[in-house]
Motif scaffolding. Structure first.
Motif, PDB file in Angstrom:
ATOM      1  N   LEU A  21       0.881  -1.156   0.000  1.00  0.00           N
ATOM      2  CA  LEU A  21       0.000   0.000   0.000  1.00  0.00           C
ATOM      3  C   LEU A  21       0.922   1.211   0.000  1.00  0.00           C
ATOM      4  O   LEU A  21       1.807   1.310   0.843  1.00  0.00           O
ATOM      5  N   VAL A  52      -2.640   2.259  -5.184  1.00  0.00           N
ATOM      6  CA  VAL A  52      -2.709   0.809  -5.022  1.00  0.00           C
ATOM      7  C   VAL A  52      -3.615   0.219  -6.093  1.00  0.00           C
ATOM      8  O   VAL A  52      -4.549   0.873  -6.548  1.00  0.00           O
ATOM      9  N   TYR A  54      -6.132  -1.941  -5.802  1.00  0.00           N
ATOM     10  CA  TYR A  54      -6.856  -2.428  -4.624  1.00  0.00           C
ATOM     11  C   TYR A  54      -7.348  -3.870  -4.796  1.00  0.00           C
ATOM     12  O   TYR A  54      -7.296  -4.668  -3.874  1.00  0.00           O
ATOM     13  N   GLU A  55      -7.802  -4.211  -5.996  1.00  0.00           N
ATOM     14  CA  GLU A  55      -8.272  -5.577  -6.232  1.00  0.00           C
ATOM     15  C   GLU A  55      -7.131  -6.576  -6.055  1.00  0.00           C
ATOM     16  O   GLU A  55      -7.283  -7.587  -5.366  1.00  0.00           O
ATOM     17  N   LYS A  80       1.343  -5.639   3.094  1.00  0.00           N
ATOM     18  CA  LYS A  80       0.030  -6.117   3.535  1.00  0.00           C
ATOM     19  C   LYS A  80       0.119  -6.667   4.957  1.00  0.00           C
ATOM     20  O   LYS A  80      -0.765  -6.440   5.774  1.00  0.00           O
ATOM     21  N   ALA A 101     -11.650   1.489   1.648  1.00  0.00           N
ATOM     22  CA  ALA A 101     -12.447   0.590   0.804  1.00  0.00           C
ATOM     23  C   ALA A 101     -13.685   1.315   0.270  1.00  0.00           C
ATOM     24  O   ALA A 101     -14.037   1.175  -0.905  1.00  0.00           O
ATOM     25  N   ALA A 104     -12.580   3.714  -2.456  1.00  0.00           N
ATOM     26  CA  ALA A 104     -12.245   2.980  -3.685  1.00  0.00           C
ATOM     27  C   ALA A 104     -13.520   2.578  -4.415  1.00  0.00           C
ATOM     28  O   ALA A 104     -13.620   2.708  -5.639  1.00  0.00           O
TER      29      ALA A 104
END
Length: 166
Positions: A21, A52, A54-55, A80, A101, A104
């Motif tokens: 991240l 990032v 993110y997925e 992570k 989250a 995003a």
């Protein structure tokens, strides 16, 4: 860990998991995909944002994105495992994770709605209002790619709005 990357450097290549991240302290980062040999801009990250895929980060799966520093960048890098340790040790950090989250998700749904339902002119004006620094710092073909058009179409919209030929 604090890191720096020079302008025009690709510092993450697709086909590996995005397991970090990145909090961008300074600079401008572009994420992009290569589809049928064409470079297609996915997102621009600016100072104060987390950069990032993110997925890939959540699923620990192969990323389809490249990350390129468009200008000199400084960022903080968190693995992570470090993030998960913070969640375990300090429950307030889970709230930060939830907010990330949510942001995003909102960003992704907004982008899909824009591409599906808004004119190029409206998408251009929204991007200009949201990130005016992009237009001074990066080539217009990256902006056109992000907006889902060819550079010539973006030039026509800009000319219509300003009365100038680009």
């Amino acid at each position: 860990m604090r890191k720096s990357v020079e302008a025009n450097s690709i510092f993450f290549s697709a086909s590996e998991p995005f397991s970090k991240l990145l909090f961008l302290e300074k600079g401008l980062v572009r994420s992009y995909r290569v589809i049928d040999g064409k470079d297609i801009t996915f997102y621009f990250f600016t100072a104060g944002e987390f950069a990032v895929d993110y997925e890939s980060f959540l699923k620990e799966s192969e990323s389809s994105l490249f990350f390129e520093a468009l200008v000199d960048c400084d960022y903080l890098e968190f693995s992570k495992s470090t993030i998960e340790a913070l969640y375990d040790s300090f429950p307030a950090f889970e709230r930060v994770g939830r907010i990330m989250a949510e942001q995003a998700y909102l960003s992704a749904t907004s982008r899909v709605k824009e591409l599906q339902a808004e004119s190029l002119q409206d998408r251009y004006l929204k991007l200009l209002a949201r990130n005016p620094e992009l237009f001074q710092q990066i080539p217009q073909y990256h902006i056109a790619s992000y907006l889902g058009v060819k550079p010539q179409s973006l030039s026509r919209v800009r000319a219509k709005l300003t009365g100038k030929i680009y």
